[in-house]
Design an enzyme around this catalytic site. Structure first.
Site, short mmCIF file in Angstrom:
data_model
loop_
_atom_site.label_atom_id
_atom_site.label_comp_id
_atom_site.label_asym_id
_atom_site.label_seq_id
_atom_site.Cartn_x
_atom_site.Cartn_y
_atom_site.Cartn_z
N PRO A 195 0.80 -1.23 0.00
CA PRO A 195 0.00 0.00 0.00
C PRO A 195 0.83 1.28 0.00
O PRO A 195 0.82 2.05 0.96
CB PRO A 195 -0.83 -0.14 1.28
CG PRO A 195 0.06 -0.93 2.20
CD PRO A 195 0.78 -1.91 1.31
N CYS A 196 1.50 1.54 -1.11
CA CYS A 196 2.23 2.80 -1.22
C CYS A 196 1.28 4.00 -1.24
O CYS A 196 1.71 5.13 -1.08
CB CYS A 196 3.14 2.80 -2.45
SG CYS A 196 2.32 2.51 -4.02
#
Length: 241
Positions: A211-212
């Site tokens: 989850p950048c």
């Protein structure tokens, strides 16, 4: 024997003209005028009368041909199966190796997503498999709708040691929370590496899974996102506080 998918020379010639990535390693192309043999996706454009087809590299070498320096047919090519599906935030492309998901990208144009896949893995055999990856695509679509939930799919992201460390740290950020590049740098034990962390986030091959989108600027503002800031905003809004 050459695989039945390309049952005759006409089919193999068509695959060569189309630069069919699924044909890589299935057969080899010998070019009499240059004395080399190639894979189907090679950028060369020989005339039909100068081409012969071989089932194996050994057959091509036995005919006196050498490996093409452009397409490197002697490389052992892994197979990546891929497919594109719909999500509530546009299209998603998934690509899977034997070990797990290698790539998940988001976009609006299926052809652009496919070109990105081929550019990333220029020496892999790329095989379209929408039926075989239907369950993966459904899981990804569900994850886009609920990005805080766990995804029960094996992953096989490839990168440098620093990139892998950053991606692992990103997966430790709880849903509904955010972190800065500096926070991630400290988390991996390299507090001065915020810029390298930002680059690793940009190179993330598994959108949403890694989850950048949870990484923000130091002041809390949204930073860039490879798949569009509007998607980033939407993903964050969908996560439980």
């Amino acid at each position: 024997m050459i695989a039945a998918t390309y049952p005759n020379d006409d089919a193999r010639w068509d695959a060569m003209r189309a630069k069919d990535r699924a044909a890589e390693g299935v057969f080899y192309i010998g070019v009499r005028t240059t004395g080399v043999y190639c894979v189907a996706s090679c950028g060369g454009r020989p005339l039909r009368q100068n081409v012969a087809f071989y089932a194996t590299r050994e057959d091509a070498r036995a005919a006196g041909l050498r490996a093409c320096l452009r397409c490197k047919p002697d490389l052992n090519r892994e197979t990546l199966r891929w497919a594109v599906g719909e999500t509530s935030l546009g299209l998603a492309l998934v690509a899977r190796s034997e070990a797990g998901l290698r790539l998940l990208t988001l976009g609006d144009d299926a052809e652009a997503l496919r070109h990105d896949l081929e550019k990333r893995f220029e020496h892999a055999r790329i095989v379209s498999d929408p039926e075989g990856l239907a369950a993966d695509l459904k899981a990804v679509a569900d994850l886009v709708d609920h990005p805080g939930q766990a995804l029960d799919l094996p992953i096989d992201a490839q990168g440098t040691e620093l990139q892998k460390a950053v991606w692992a740290a990103l997966r430790e950020i709880p849903a509904g929370r955010t972190a800065s590049y500096a926070d991630i740098a400290r988390a991996i034990g390299q507090p001065t590496a915020a810029r390298a962390v930002a680059q690793a986030c940009g190179a993330n091959p598994l959108a949403v899974i890694t989850p950048c989108h949870r990484v923000v600027r130091a002041d809390g503002g949204l930073s860039g996102y490879r798949w569009g800031v509007e998607r980033k905003r939407a993903l964050l809004a969908r996560e439980p506080a």
